[in-house]
Design an enzyme around this catalytic site. Structure first.
Site, PDB file in Angstrom:
ATOM      1  CD  GLU A  11       6.149  10.671  -2.863  1.00  0.00           C
ATOM      2  OE1 GLU A  11       4.953  10.324  -3.023  1.00  0.00           O
ATOM      3  OE2 GLU A  11       7.103  10.082  -3.398  1.00  0.00           O
ATOM      4  CD  GLU A  33       6.435   4.872  -3.715  1.00  0.00           C
ATOM      5  OE1 GLU A  33       5.389   5.205  -3.143  1.00  0.00           O
ATOM      6  OE2 GLU A  33       6.633   5.033  -4.933  1.00  0.00           O
TER       7      GLU A  33
END
Length: 1007
Positions: A510, A439
């Protein structure tokens, strides 16, 4: 202020005098000591862990004294154990934040009030190290630090979770020495370390000295290579030495037998290759390790070696040429007492728990772990996605997520983080992928990282989720070997898997958010993973809750989360999102994951003939290490059991087995259960440990048949006495007395032999204490007043009254202030001579509303009703989308056994698919519940409101009464705290439905 160079805001100065990164190893004096891995057995190793003098400053600008001088008096400072995080030791501020930076977002600048920790340690250099080249290694320091030895400046480093090594030979002397370290809480690297975690500071990993020969092996890149048919292995050792050495190499198998040896004269760069025939390959199921010993002069270096390949073939991810599914978890370094300082036994505990629950992959979210963790992964057998210490999530809030990765002045810092990780971990068989971080946007600096990693190591894949096509569209991802995404919808995953034009496998780094009571969507993902070869699996978010063990002022212990320590900004309990509790107690979500990713699948082939299909989902193993036992039960009672003969099926193959049932099926509900267990103990589990199970129903009679025996029909015909007094209708039989309130539209008393069974009245309910995975939908629920919905009775009348039957019809609605009613319905209440109360409801839900949390009957039973017996899914909690780890059976529990202690209280403990249940006191006096269709059961000492209002377990006040929910349906759990919305098929979204249930006062011991 202390006079020193201000490196911490200069993106071009990442280190001063730091050694070039290298592979992790400890030099030993002999092979026996080297193989143990016990560092203290090396005469060339000296730990600096232990007691240091320490003092904390709220700002580096407040430091005026030259504390690093040899004669500085630090005796008045505190004593601090190293390694440690200074926040867990009472200094500074415990602080949890996810996305938001804890400082103003102004890269590369950090606040002038930058906290600092000063460390001082005296140590001795023994005569045996005379003439040695001496290095000090810091395995992890957050966030940047300066080092002095004997008053002289040694160096500077940043990059919190990657090692920093310094040559201190010019600064040390034989005898007593002093090391001083200044650690700063923030530096420009803080902008690259915005991970979802507690923000810890200090020397939090091991510190030690190494005494080396002046000419020694500085670095070694060990590359196991295999021929195309895997019949030959070649071990290529790329060496870097500090001077001329004569190196001997021995490769031994796991039993200690010599497989190959060699010799090379090296001075600087050199290469040595060892070869062997028919090498035993390493994989996570069979983690076979050879032992490589490199000897030069007094030193021996030891490297466990696993021969294996990692590749993508025709869009399919493979290990050793075999298609693999990664059954993974994301794991943060997190200890409930020590923060990010992780003891070795704690790492072992985590990995053993993972093995016991069929996990084969770990993503080191979101930074490299302690190097010993990877040694354990090599030995226990795990595939590791090794992730760079890089996350810039806070930039998403500032408005330019890609700011730093597109800024050339930050390229050096980006590449430094992948370089130091790769160099440290390059010799571990368990590492199958390098990750460029998490991220942090995507741009030229990430591409530079990928190019560096690909050039340095062509034996592994490169991964980075931030470049996913669904975020950025068509962009430069040539140097990324796989497509990686987070929390995609199932429809998107299936579309990718079915798209033949895709050349890269898809990895969900994820998925399925395990926060609180969850996750509830695992099976759907794994159905797709197995269906499409291009889908390589993924990692559940995440392994463990990050709670910090703390106490109330009264001494009550609990796990704290964001905001509990006055930290701002914070993200509350978003760090409580794991499959295990902070102290590693498995949540039911881990049990669910274990069953769904189990390496053995058992399906019905022909149940009448006892035929089952057994599929081996291992990638490299047969089923010879497993035993298969079976049992046949009728209404939860054992009829017959046995053991299957050896089940043979190669990897990814199936076979048919026959269960030799001899006896006739029993009356009622018949279930065949097959359990799969270890034949022999493994390093991570005992003999007989259950790996998986399967259950099948053979034949089927009406639900609850065992609780409606034929003799009940005669009792139902017993006469009753009925009288009306204003709004109350009293119904009396030979041994019961019930009272119905026509104003309230429900029963206000149920009793048998003078024992009252309820208080207060029965009530319909639609509200549940929101789970963490309800965090998005609950706002819509509350806007519509679901949490305050009360009952309005429009009409209530007696429809039928005879000597042994009474029927009362109620027209009602449920709703709250400001809003139209959520639903309207008709309830028919029926009482017969047995004292049984039946309820049949027809419900219409208002159009345009979000799905209901639940619908059913809520009742409260008096103190003492502690025994729960039921026939349904168990023994632990189960929901419509979270029940695969449970099995149908008859269970006898206490009310407290039904409760699941999530760190933040929420809906918990329900039992899906219940066919009958009784809640009684210890003498068996209570209520029996049966349904014409299975219902969801919840028995607790808490009302939903109690759970909803408590932020921590210790804030709950246990009621003496027993609260029972009997639900037509309970909506599923899902994983929408971060994952996709709850699947439609698991929502209570019907606009019209009917619900019926029977309640009967019982004295169980008389029946």
């Amino acid at each position: 202020m202390l006079s020193l160079e201000k490196y911490w805001e200069n993106t071009q100065i990442l280190e001063v005098n730091r050694q070039q990164p290298r592979a992790y190893y400890i030099p030993y004096a002999d092979a026996v000591s080297a193989k143990t891995g016990k560092r203290s057995r090396s005469p060339f190793y000296r730990t600096l862990n232990g007691g240091w003098k320490f003092t904390y400053y709220s700002s580096v600008h407040n430091i005026t004294e030259s504390f690093y001088e040899t004669n500085y008096d630090a005796s008045g400072w505190d004593d601090l154990l190293v390694p440690s995080c200074w926040q867990t030791e009472g200094y500074d501020q415990l602080h949890y934040t996810n996305v938001n930076y804890p400082i103003p977002c102004d890269p590369p600048f950090v606040p002038d009030e930058n906290p600092a920790g000063l460390y001082v340690r005296d140590f001795r250099i023994e005569d045996s190290w005379n003439g040695k080249q001496i290095y000090t290694m810091f395995e992890g320091v957050n966030s940047c630090f300066y080092v002095w030895v004997n008053g002289k400046f040694v160096g500077y480093s940043q990059g919190s979770r990657i090692p920093a090594e310094f040559d201190v030979s010019p600064f040390v002397q034989l005898g007593l020495n002093r090391m001083a370290v200044m650690v700063l809480k923030w530096c420009d690297g803080t902008y690259l370390e915005d991970q979802d975690l507690w923000r810890f500071s200090g020397i939090f990993r091991d510190v030690y000295l190494l005494g080396r020969d002046p000419a020694h092996v500085r670095d070694c890149f060990i590359k196991p290579e295999l021929s195309g048919d895997y019949s030959e292995g070649h071990l290529r050792c790329e060496l870097d030495t500090t001077g001329p050495i004569s190196l001997q190499a021995e490769l031994r198998d796991a039993e200690g037998n010599l497989c190959a040896n060699g010799h090379v004269e090296a001075n600087g760069q050199a290469e040595l290759t060892l070869s062997l025939q028919e090498p035993v390959l390493w994989n996570a199921e069979k983690p076979y390790l050879y032992e490589l010993y490199l000897s030069d002069g007094q030193e021996i270096l030891h490297f466990p070696v696993g021969f294996r390949t990692v590749s993508v073939e025709n869009g399919i991810f493979t290990i050793n040429g075999q298609a693999i599914k990664l059954k993974g978890v994301n794991r943060h370094d997190s200890h409930p007492d020590l923060g990010q300082t992780i003891p070795l036994n704690h790492m072992i505990q985590d990995l053993m728990l993972m093995k016991r629950h069929n996990v084969n992959t770990v993503r080191t979210s979101h930074y490299p772990n302690d190097p010993r963790f990877l040694e354990l992964c090599d030995r226990f057998g795990f595939y590791v996605v090794d992730e760079s210490d890089l996350e810039c999530h806070g930039l998403a809030v500032s408005g330019d997520f890609h700011q730093l990765t597109r800024d050339p002045s930050w390229e050096k810092a980006f590449v430094d983080r992948v370089e130091r990780m790769v160099e440290r971990d390059k010799n571990h068989a368990s590492v199958i992928m390098w990750s460029l971080g998490n991220e942090s946007g995507y741009g030229p600096n990430h591409i530079a990282m990928a190019k560096w990693a690909q050039k340095r190591d062509d034996t592994r894949l490169v991964h980075y989720e931030g470049a996913a096509e669904r975020y950025l569209g068509d962009t430069d991802t040539e140097d990324l070997d796989i497509e990686s995404e987070m929390y995609p919808s199932l429809a998107h995953v299936e579309e990718y898997g079915a798209d033949e034009s895709r050349s890269k496998p898809l990895f969900l780094c994820e998925y399925s958010h395990a926060m609180g009571n969850g996750p509830g969507d695992l099976k759907e993902y794994w159905d797709l993973f197995y269906k499409y070869p291009k889908l390589m699996g993924g990692c559940v978010w995440e392994w463990n809750d990050h709670g910090i063990r703390t106490q109330t002022s009264a001494g009550t212990e609990y796990f704290g989360y964001g905001g509990d320590f006055g930290d701002q900004p914070n993200d509350g309990n978003f760090c409580i999102d794991g499959l295990v509790s902070p102290d590693r107690i498995p949540h039911t979500g881990l049990l669910e994951l274990k069953q769904i990713i189990a390496p053995v699948r058992i399906e019905a082939e022909d149940l009448k003939a006892g035929k089952l299909r057994v599929t081996n989902l291992y990638d490299f193993s047969t089923l010879s290490h497993l035993s298969f036992a079976w049992k046949l039960e009728a209404d939860g009672d054992m009829i017959e059991q046995g053991v299957l003969e050896t089940v043979e099926a190669g990897p990814q193959q199936s076979s048919i087995v026959i269960v030799p049932i001899k006896h006739k099926q029993g009356e009622g509900r018949n279930f065949l259960t097959v359990t799969v267990r270890l034949k022999e103990a493994a390093a991570w589990a005992e003999t007989g440990y259950e790996i998986a199970f399967a259950q099948f129903e053979i034949g089927k009679e009406s639900a609850g048949s065992a609780q409606n025996p034929a003799w009940m029909e005669e009792i139902r015909q017993r006469p009753m006495h009925i009288r009306e007094e204003e709004n109350l209708v009293t119904v009396e039989g030979p041994d019961f007395c019930h009272v119905f309130d026509k104003v309230k539209g429900t029963f206000v008393r149920l009793s048998k032999q003078g024992v009252d069974m309820i208080h207060p009245p029965l009530a319909f309910s639609i509200w549940r204490a929101p789970t963490d995975n309800d965090r998005n939908i609950k706002h819509r629920w509350m806007e519509e007043g679901y949490h305050r919905a009360g009952m309005k009775v429009y009409t209530c009348s007696i429809r039928k009254q005879t000597e042994h039957v009474l029927e009362i019809v109620t027209e009602f609605s449920l709703g709250g202030y400001m809003k139209h009613p959520v639903l309207k319905g008709q309830a028919v209440w029926r009482v017969d001579g047995s004292g049984e109360v039946g309820i049949a409801a027809k419900i219409k839900v208002r159009e345009g509303l979000p799905f209901l949390p639940r619908f059913g009957l809520q009742l409260t039973m008096p103190k003492g009703n502690e025994e729960v017996e039921y026939f349904g899914y168990g023994p632990h909690e189960s929901y419509i989308d979270k029940r695969h780890s449970t099995r149908m059976g008859k269970y006898l529990l206490r009310v407290d056994d039904m409760f699941e202690p999530y760190v933040m209280p929420q809906e918990n403990g329900s039992r899906y698919g219940t066919e009958w249940a009784s809640v009684t006191n210890d003498l068996g006096m209570g209520l029996l519940f049966t349904g014409s269709q299975p219902f969801s059961l919840n028995v607790s000492h808490y009302l939903p409101e109690d759970l909803d209002q408590a932020a921590h377990l210790h804030e709950l006040t246990k009621r003496n009464e027993t609260v029972v929910h009997l639900d037509y349906k309970m909506s599923g759990i899902g994983s929408n705290s971060c994952g996709p919305e709850l699947l439609e098929k698991y929502r209570l979204d019907e606009k019209e439905f009917e619900f019926s249930l029977q309640l009967r006062p019982v004295f169980k011991e008389d029946e």
